[in-house]
Motif scaffolding. Sequence first.
Motif, PDB file in Angstrom:
ATOM      1  N   ILE A 146      11.952  25.201 -14.933  1.00  0.00           N
ATOM      2  CA  ILE A 146      13.227  24.460 -15.157  1.00  0.00           C
ATOM      3  C   ILE A 146      14.168  25.586 -14.845  1.00  0.00           C
ATOM      4  CG2 ILE A 146      14.619  23.588 -16.867  1.00  0.00           C
ATOM      5  CD1 ILE A 146      12.423  21.894 -16.065  1.00  0.00           C
ATOM      6  N   LEU A 149      15.355  24.936 -11.349  1.00  0.00           N
ATOM      7  CA  LEU A 149      15.943  23.738 -11.169  1.00  0.00           C
ATOM      8  C   LEU A 149      17.594  24.200 -11.506  1.00  0.00           C
ATOM      9  CD1 LEU A 149      16.673  20.718 -10.679  1.00  0.00           C
ATOM     10  CD2 LEU A 149      15.716  20.328 -12.940  1.00  0.00           C
ATOM     11  N   MET A 153      20.881  23.756  -8.817  1.00  0.00           N
ATOM     12  CA  MET A 153      22.093  23.305  -9.185  1.00  0.00           C
ATOM     13  C   MET A 153      23.251  24.021  -8.708  1.00  0.00           C
ATOM     14  SD  MET A 153      21.564  20.105 -10.668  1.00  0.00           S
ATOM     15  CE  MET A 153      20.557  19.265 -11.772  1.00  0.00           C
ATOM     16  N   THR A 167      22.303  14.690  -7.370  1.00  0.00           N
ATOM     17  CA  THR A 167      21.087  15.364  -7.914  1.00  0.00           C
ATOM     18  C   THR A 167      21.358  14.969  -9.637  1.00  0.00           C
ATOM     19  OG1 THR A 167      20.981  17.085  -6.292  1.00  0.00           O
ATOM     20  CG2 THR A 167      20.133  17.468  -8.453  1.00  0.00           C
ATOM     21  N   ARG A 170      20.068  11.517 -10.546  1.00  0.00           N
ATOM     22  CA  ARG A 170      18.485  11.639 -10.634  1.00  0.00           C
ATOM     23  C   ARG A 170      18.134  12.486 -11.902  1.00  0.00           C
ATOM     24  NH1 ARG A 170      15.925  13.802  -5.161  1.00  0.00           N
ATOM     25  NH2 ARG A 170      14.148  13.302  -6.439  1.00  0.00           N
ATOM     26  N   ARG A 171      18.870  13.735 -12.076  1.00  0.00           N
ATOM     27  CA  ARG A 171      18.399  14.388 -13.323  1.00  0.00           C
ATOM     28  C   ARG A 171      18.600  13.517 -14.583  1.00  0.00           C
ATOM     29  NH1 ARG A 171      15.042  17.855 -15.520  1.00  0.00           N
ATOM     30  NH2 ARG A 171      15.957  19.213 -16.871  1.00  0.00           N
ATOM     31  N   LEU A 175      15.984  12.665 -17.586  1.00  0.00           N
ATOM     32  CA  LEU A 175      16.161  12.796 -19.132  1.00  0.00           C
ATOM     33  C   LEU A 175      16.070  11.711 -19.930  1.00  0.00           C
ATOM     34  CD1 LEU A 175      18.901  15.939 -18.649  1.00  0.00           C
ATOM     35  CD2 LEU A 175      16.448  15.789 -19.059  1.00  0.00           C
ATOM     36  N   LEU A 209      12.532  18.337  -9.446  1.00  0.00           N
ATOM     37  CA  LEU A 209      13.391  17.137 -10.315  1.00  0.00           C
ATOM     38  C   LEU A 209      12.373  16.191 -10.939  1.00  0.00           C
ATOM     39  CD1 LEU A 209      16.467  16.106  -8.132  1.00  0.00           C
ATOM     40  CD2 LEU A 209      16.167  16.999 -10.450  1.00  0.00           C
ATOM     41  N   LYS A 212      10.269  16.744 -16.479  1.00  0.00           N
ATOM     42  CA  LYS A 212      11.060  15.839 -17.605  1.00  0.00           C
ATOM     43  C   LYS A 212      11.443  16.492 -18.686  1.00  0.00           C
ATOM     44  CE  LYS A 212       9.383  11.276 -15.942  1.00  0.00           C
ATOM     45  NZ  LYS A 212       8.483  11.655 -14.874  1.00  0.00           N
ATOM     46  N   SER A 214      13.286  19.367 -20.713  1.00  0.00           N
ATOM     47  CA  SER A 214      15.042  19.503 -20.802  1.00  0.00           C
ATOM     48  C   SER A 214      15.122  21.150 -20.760  1.00  0.00           C
ATOM     49  CB  SER A 214      15.608  19.080 -22.199  1.00  0.00           C
ATOM     50  OG  SER A 214      15.433  17.729 -21.986  1.00  0.00           O
ATOM     51  N   VAL A 223      24.816  16.685 -18.774  1.00  0.00           N
ATOM     52  CA  VAL A 223      24.570  16.144 -17.329  1.00  0.00           C
ATOM     53  C   VAL A 223      25.772  14.949 -17.160  1.00  0.00           C
ATOM     54  CG1 VAL A 223      23.251  15.094 -15.672  1.00  0.00           C
ATOM     55  CG2 VAL A 223      22.323  16.912 -17.177  1.00  0.00           C
TER      56      VAL A 223
END
Length: 724
Positions: A146, A149, A153, A167, A170-171, A175, A209, A212, A214, A223
Amino acid sequence: MELITAGWDLVIVDEAHRLGGSTDQVARHRLGQGLAEAALYVLLLSATPHQGKSDAFHRLMTVLDKEAFPDLESVSRERVMPYVIRTEKRKAVDADNKPLFKPRRTQLIAVSWEPRHHLQQSLYEAVTEYVREGYNQAIRDKKRHIGFLMILMQRLVVSSTRAIRFTLERRLEILKDGERQTSLRLEENSIGSDEFYDMDAEELLDELLISKVSALQNEALFVETLLEAARKCEEATPDAKAEALIEWIYQLQSDENDSELKVLLFTEFVQTQEMLKQFLGDRGITVVTLNGSMSMDERKRAQDAFCHRVRVLVSTDAGVEGLNLQFCHVVINYDMPWNPMRLEQRIGRVDRIGQTKIVRAINFVLEESVEFRVLEVLEKKLAVIFEEFGIDKTGDVLDSAAAGELFDELFTSAVLNPEGVDSAVEQGVERLRHEIIDVRNSSVLYGISDEPDLQAAERLRSHPLPHWLERMIVCYLNAHGGKATQKRTGWELTWPDGDISHRCVFSSRDAQNKPDTLLLNLENNRLRGLALNLPQIMTAQPIPCVSLSGLPPTISGFWALFEIRLQAGTHQKGGLIRIPLVRRRYIAVFLNEEGAVFMPTARHIWDSLQSEELKVLASMEPDQSIAIYNRLLLVCEDEGKELFDTLQQDHQSAIAREEERGAVVFSSRRRAIERTGLPEVRHYRTTHCDIEETGWRKELESARQIVPEIRPLLLMRIIKGGSQ
């Protein structure tokens, strides 16, 4: 065998090719002797053969010689060196001693945020803060994937508003779908593997991505807020870098005085690629795209379109490898990759052999960003590294998983602690310097670098082999019922069996200058067959009396060309050892009419035979021919002793290398056999290995027994002034 290199292009010339003479009998005989014992050679061309991966490099070396490199331990610099020729890119020259690669101009362009871009600047700052909090929390929670990820970003918001908006969408979907265990292919214990750092940004984003999990409590709210800001920013005005891009394209057109100037444009993300295609297209600039989702046919069509019709090619890093775009000389890096070797690979698409213009590389970066500060400092520090070690000598280090990890850590550290940029870069560069030093001391390839042999390359370029082959074929056809007719488009050859070959040429240069011609060389079965069936000179064979144009009129006497051979292992049949059992050198000798030996004159006559006209006037009587043959043979035995000593030394060195090779091979095989579980299989393999080693040692001992031999190739009497 002789290896000549120019850049990455190697030319292999079999020893036989440079043994011929100007008369057809000599050319055919000497070519045939070499071809009869010619071996099969494998040539592998690679710009980055090692890349820090010893196992992959070992597999590459086993393609060349499986027995010489049975395991990883056998791959050492000393053992690899005879198999590798490396020429540094900027040292490569053409046949006229001109650099093969044009100079390069690189500019780092700081793109500023104007007041109208205040929404984009605010979005950048908000995403950067989200990245810092999310990354730190992910590391505390031991959710390192994560953390990656979060860092992605950061790269996305620098790339384009569309890329970060897409993105974030999608994120948010993931979530809101609830926290579940990740199915990520790169599991926690494999993050940091070679696979991870070999992936481009788009591939890595697709993988990460899927998670799942957080990074923060109530991350969905973060987000959602960022996504709303991104949508407003995208609707308000084009990105600052996009506006700078169009201005630079117009500026480059003016600088280059070319309204149809072609530009190769690189980005890391497909969404940015689509944005650029639309942005430029709306302004009347033709665009084609290339990315990793395209098939080979689609990639080829895109490349062809860029070559012939389209002005701008927008490519992701997935489109870097395999592109030859010498017709373009301008590269704009819309996104800057963190590893400088990816940047080198991008620019290398146009900085290639065949490029006719100075290469221009324009690197965009947002001025008030952490990335700009890192790149600004890093550029200066790397320049010192390249000057100290050389870019070609550091390439294998920079283009490796270790370097990818180093630069990722460097940029991540700067994002998390922008005040410590200078310190982070300094530490990163020091790590890189130590890595290069370690590689220099341990790498099997580091330091292997050959200066191009310009004299040898020129000898190859002007080599008379095509002329010898042409004369051999023409004389053969005329003597055996065929016919050779020279036309403007090449030779028309009628073979004794009635077959006709049209538009034939013997030089590769002629083949390039005359399209639709048939190039005849020693790869052609007919020519190879003729060269392999050559007559031997007999002791009582009448010696021809000849005149040779271009010689001083005072030269007269007896000239001969001999082959000095070393034959080893005459009773050997097994073929277990890997050294040539026949070695040869050639010597020309000359006796004047008074019986004095003149070796320089012999070499001068040999040179003249390759270019001057020779006429056969008569032949000596058999008794005279035998006497002269014996006298010339004695001279050859005396003058050729040094040549034979050289052959003997070469053979002894080869035996020593073969002995070392065999010891490594059989030792490796026995270690592998010891790991076999079944005793019966282990016993069988051990017995078989013992038998092979015994046979190999017998062959090696037989190869130590050598037999000298002298073979006459050509004898003639040089007539003074052309009269007897």
